[in-house]
Motif scaffolding. Structure first.
Motif, PDB file in Angstrom:
ATOM      1  N   PHE A  16       0.841  -1.199   0.000  1.00 20.88           N
ATOM      2  CA  PHE A  16       0.000   0.000   0.000  1.00 20.88           C
ATOM      3  C   PHE A  16       0.877   1.249   0.000  1.00 20.88           C
ATOM      4  N   ILE A  17       1.916   1.253   0.830  1.00 20.87           N
ATOM      5  CA  ILE A  17       2.790   2.427   0.948  1.00 20.87           C
ATOM      6  C   ILE A  17       3.472   2.739  -0.380  1.00 20.87           C
ATOM      7  N   THR A  18       4.025   1.699  -1.036  1.00 22.91           N
ATOM      8  CA  THR A  18       4.697   1.934  -2.316  1.00 22.91           C
ATOM      9  C   THR A  18       3.697   2.360  -3.388  1.00 22.91           C
ATOM     10  N   THR A  19       2.506   1.768  -3.372  1.00 22.47           N
ATOM     11  CA  THR A  19       1.488   2.141  -4.353  1.00 22.47           C
ATOM     12  C   THR A  19       1.038   3.576  -4.148  1.00 22.47           C
ATOM     13  N   ALA A  20       0.840   3.966  -2.890  1.00 20.68           N
ATOM     14  CA  ALA A  20       0.400   5.335  -2.592  1.00 20.68           C
ATOM     15  C   ALA A  20       1.419   6.351  -3.103  1.00 20.68           C
ATOM     16  N   ALA A  21       2.697   6.071  -2.869  1.00 19.59           N
ATOM     17  CA  ALA A  21       3.745   6.997  -3.317  1.00 19.59           C
ATOM     18  C   ALA A  21       3.752   7.120  -4.839  1.00 19.59           C
ATOM     19  N   LYS A  22       3.605   5.997  -5.540  1.00 20.85           N
ATOM     20  CA  LYS A  22       3.642   6.024  -7.009  1.00 20.85           C
ATOM     21  C   LYS A  22       2.361   6.617  -7.598  1.00 20.85           C
ATOM     22  N   VAL A  23       1.218   6.345  -6.974  1.00 19.86           N
ATOM     23  CA  VAL A  23      -0.031   6.961  -7.443  1.00 19.86           C
ATOM     24  C   VAL A  23       0.081   8.485  -7.377  1.00 19.86           C
ATOM     25  N   GLY A  24       0.703   8.965  -6.295  1.00 18.68           N
ATOM     26  CA  GLY A  24       0.875  10.405  -6.159  1.00 18.68           C
ATOM     27  C   GLY A  24       1.819  10.988  -7.190  1.00 18.68           C
ATOM     28  N   SER A  25       3.016  10.381  -7.326  1.00 17.48           N
ATOM     29  CA  SER A  25       4.054  10.966  -8.183  1.00 17.48           C
ATOM     30  C   SER A  25       3.839  10.679  -9.665  1.00 17.48           C
ATOM     31  N   MET A  26       3.199   9.541 -10.015  1.00 13.61           N
ATOM     32  CA  MET A  26       3.060   9.156 -11.416  1.00 13.61           C
ATOM     33  C   MET A  26       1.635   9.366 -11.948  1.00 13.61           C
ATOM     34  N   GLY A  27       0.691   9.587 -11.050  1.00 17.52           N
ATOM     35  CA  GLY A  27      -0.686   9.784 -11.481  1.00 17.52           C
ATOM     36  C   GLY A  27      -1.223  11.155 -11.132  1.00 17.52           C
ATOM     37  N   ALA A  28      -1.271  11.455  -9.829  1.00 13.79           N
ATOM     38  CA  ALA A  28      -1.945  12.681  -9.383  1.00 13.79           C
ATOM     39  C   ALA A  28      -1.215  13.949  -9.792  1.00 13.79           C
ATOM     40  N   ILE A  29       0.082  14.022  -9.504  1.00 14.89           N
ATOM     41  CA  ILE A  29       0.825  15.253  -9.802  1.00 14.89           C
ATOM     42  C   ILE A  29       0.872  15.533 -11.309  1.00 14.89           C
ATOM     43  N   PRO A  30       1.225  14.534 -12.154  1.00 14.50           N
ATOM     44  CA  PRO A  30       1.158  14.798 -13.605  1.00 14.50           C
ATOM     45  C   PRO A  30      -0.256  15.114 -14.075  1.00 14.50           C
ATOM     46  N   GLY A  31      -1.273  14.651 -13.308  1.00 16.85           N
ATOM     47  CA  GLY A  31      -2.658  14.927 -13.674  1.00 16.85           C
ATOM     48  C   GLY A  31      -3.147  16.295 -13.243  1.00 16.85           C
ATOM     49  N   GLY A  32      -2.282  17.071 -12.569  1.00 14.33           N
ATOM     50  CA  GLY A  32      -2.631  18.448 -12.232  1.00 14.33           C
ATOM     51  C   GLY A  32      -2.951  18.709 -10.781  1.00 14.33           C
ATOM     52  N   VAL A  33      -2.942  17.676  -9.910  1.00 12.77           N
ATOM     53  CA  VAL A  33      -3.210  17.903  -8.491  1.00 12.77           C
ATOM     54  C   VAL A  33      -2.010  18.615  -7.874  1.00 12.77           C
ATOM     55  N   ASP A  34      -2.276  19.572  -7.020  1.00 13.56           N
ATOM     56  CA  ASP A  34      -1.215  20.347  -6.380  1.00 13.56           C
ATOM     57  C   ASP A  34      -0.199  19.427  -5.704  1.00 13.56           C
ATOM     58  N   ILE A  35       1.087  19.722  -5.865  1.00 11.04           N
ATOM     59  CA  ILE A  35       2.154  18.840  -5.379  1.00 11.04           C
ATOM     60  C   ILE A  35       2.083  18.650  -3.874  1.00 11.04           C
ATOM     61  N   GLU A  36       2.017  19.758  -3.116  1.00 11.59           N
ATOM     62  CA  GLU A  36       2.000  19.636  -1.662  1.00 11.59           C
ATOM     63  C   GLU A  36       0.740  18.933  -1.178  1.00 11.59           C
ATOM     64  N   LYS A  37      -0.398  19.238  -1.825  1.00 14.21           N
ATOM     65  CA  LYS A  37      -1.645  18.564  -1.439  1.00 14.21           C
ATOM     66  C   LYS A  37      -1.537  17.057  -1.702  1.00 14.21           C
ATOM     67  N   THR A  38      -0.906  16.683  -2.815  1.00 13.43           N
ATOM     68  CA  THR A  38      -0.729  15.270  -3.127  1.00 13.43           C
ATOM     69  C   THR A  38       0.091  14.575  -2.051  1.00 13.43           C
ATOM     70  N   TYR A  39       1.212  15.188  -1.685  1.00  8.45           N
ATOM     71  CA  TYR A  39       2.061  14.586  -0.652  1.00  8.45           C
ATOM     72  C   TYR A  39       1.312  14.460   0.678  1.00  8.45           C
ATOM     73  N   GLN A  40       0.535  15.470   1.025  1.00 10.67           N
ATOM     74  CA  GLN A  40      -0.226  15.420   2.276  1.00 10.67           C
ATOM     75  C   GLN A  40      -1.245  14.281   2.240  1.00 10.67           C
ATOM     76  N   LEU A  41      -1.951  14.146   1.112  1.00  8.44           N
ATOM     77  CA  LEU A  41      -2.943  13.073   0.993  1.00  8.44           C
ATOM     78  C   LEU A  41      -2.280  11.701   1.069  1.00  8.44           C
ATOM     79  N   VAL A  42      -1.135  11.546   0.416  1.00  9.83           N
ATOM     80  CA  VAL A  42      -0.398  10.283   0.495  1.00  9.83           C
ATOM     81  C   VAL A  42      -0.060   9.969   1.947  1.00  9.83           C
ATOM     82  N   ASP A  43       0.426  10.990   2.679  1.00  4.97           N
ATOM     83  CA  ASP A  43       0.748  10.795   4.094  1.00  4.97           C
ATOM     84  C   ASP A  43      -0.484  10.374   4.888  1.00  4.97           C
ATOM     85  N   TYR A  44      -1.614  11.044   4.641  1.00  4.48           N
ATOM     86  CA  TYR A  44      -2.854  10.729   5.367  1.00  4.48           C
ATOM     87  C   TYR A  44      -3.273   9.274   5.103  1.00  4.48           C
TER      88      TYR A  44
END
Length: 398
Positions: free
Chosen positions: A223-251
């Motif tokens: 789950f941890i590795t998937t969450a990190a990759k979903v954020g960096s390879m999916g959400a951020i390139p898809g336009g989600v704010d970088i800091e918000k993405t990292y915070q959501l991954v942490d949550y």
């Protein structure tokens, strides 16, 4: 000897954290005591040489730990973390994820970690030798300790290679690469319906590597590795704010650590992936957007909780207001002021669904001039009042 007092005094004198366990149970932690949290010591983080005393332990080259066994007592003294590189935001995130620490401790933890003196590998070895002599009345040659650590590191690498060969012979190979790439692409596109259809149509028998001894720990690590990759390879390139993405991954990672069954973790993973996909859809960026407009959009999305104007957004990209208004309208078909309002309202929808903030708190947080103005523009945009929207979305999520 009073080992806890020794640990406290050493930490007070050097600012280098010390932890103490007895027969594997946490007894004392300088970090835990300073942060006023439970003194848990996560031994599974460390790959220590069981036959060497003292020894280095830990997997990250940037975060060092060491262990000294107090012979004949059942006590183990763990020294660290120490850093031989400057403490960065990424190191802090890595440390918090490893120990499943609450985000509320980030500011206090950052101050604490940054106060730890930067320590070279050789100097850290000297600290371990010092503790070994104080506690066991024995000395170890510095070069021998470094040499034995190098030998053990080589043995560990050999074990990893042997395991890889065994997996290849038994055809225990990963086959998730192309599945993951397509999933991240679906997330980036921001269409939850397409993502659900993709999951429903995936009939591949996926094989994953072994990431822990127990199935539950393996699922959490996955789950941890998937969450990190979903954020960096999916959400951020898809336009989600970088800091918000990292915070959501942490949550999400912290929520995962609280779960106790594999089914619960798998369900949370599905919820997380769909959540990021939806967020990408809410801030989807057309492919033909110019760098200036893209930078302007990114600035606006990351400052929804501020009273930003067209002039602020234009100044961020060193352009005039008239220039940005013209290009924004030409490329996106929407006035830049309307885009600012849309971003604020999309953030309001998220807060209404995923938080318990009152309308007054949401209105103030998003810098609307008044609660009544917030309610009016929200209803005009979506056809329902904020409270009606909250009731509808809360009902669907329960």
């Amino acid at each position: 000897m009073d080992y806890i007092s020794l640990c406290r005094n050493f930490f007070s004198a050097t600012n280098i954290p010390v932890s103490l366990t007895q027969n594997g149970d946490a007894v004392y932690s300088a970090l835990g005591e300073t942060l006023n949290i439970l003194s848990e010591y996560h031994r599974e983080l460390f790959d220590a040489n069981p036959s060497q005393n003292p020894c280095f332990c830990g997997d990250s080259p940037d975060i060092e730990y060491g262990r000294v066994q107090i012979e004949g007592t059942g006590y183990d003294l763990f020294l660290g973390p120490v850093f031989n590189v400057p403490v960065t935001e990424e190191l802090i995130r890595q440390f918090m994820r490893e120990l499943s620490m609450s985000l509320s401790l980030r500011e206090q933890l950052t101050e604490l970690l940054c106060s730890i003196p930067r320590t070279s590998h050789m100097q850290f070895a000297r600290y371990l030798i010092f503790f070994h002599q104080c506690l066991n009345n024995k000395t170890v040659d510095l070069q021998l300790l470094l040499q034995e650590d190098e030998i053990y590191t080589r043995h560990r690498k050999t074990r990893h290679i042997d395991n890889m060969i065994t997996d290849q012979e038994e055809e225990n190979n990963h086959n998730t690469y192309y599945f993951e790439l397509e999933m991240y692409q679906r997330i980036k596109e921001g269409d939850p319906a397409k993502l659900k259809k993709f999951f429903a149509g995936s009939r591949l028998a996926l094989k994953e590597g072994k990431m822990a001894q127990s199935p539950l720990r393996h699922t959490k690590n996955l789950f941890i590795t998937t969450a990190a990759k979903v954020g960096s390879m999916g959400a951020i390139p898809g336009g989600v704010d970088i800091e918000k993405t990292y915070q959501l991954v942490d949550y999400y990672i912290q929520e995962c650590e609280q779960l106790q069954t594999i089914d619960e973790i798998n369900h949370l993973m599905y919820v997380m992936v769909m959540d990021f996909c939806q967020r990408c859809g809410e801030c989807h960026i057309p492919e033909d957007v110019s760098p200036d407009v893209y930078a302007c959009m990114t600035y606006i999305r990351s400052h929804t909780n501020e009273s930003i104007s067209v002039e602020d957004a234009a100044a961020h990209v060193n352009r005039s207001s008239s220039y940005m208004m013209k290009h924004f309208k030409n490329e996106l078909g929407i006035h830049i002021g309307a885009y600012i309002m849309r971003c604020k309202l999309e953030e309001a929808k998220s807060l209404l669904t995923h938080s318990e903030k009152t309308l007054a708190e949401i209105s103030s947080y998003l810098c609307f001039s008044s609660q009544s103005y917030f309610q009016n523009v929200f209803k005009k945009q979506y056809g329902v009042t904020p409270l009606q929207y909250r009731k509808q979305t809360k009902g669907r999520s329960n």
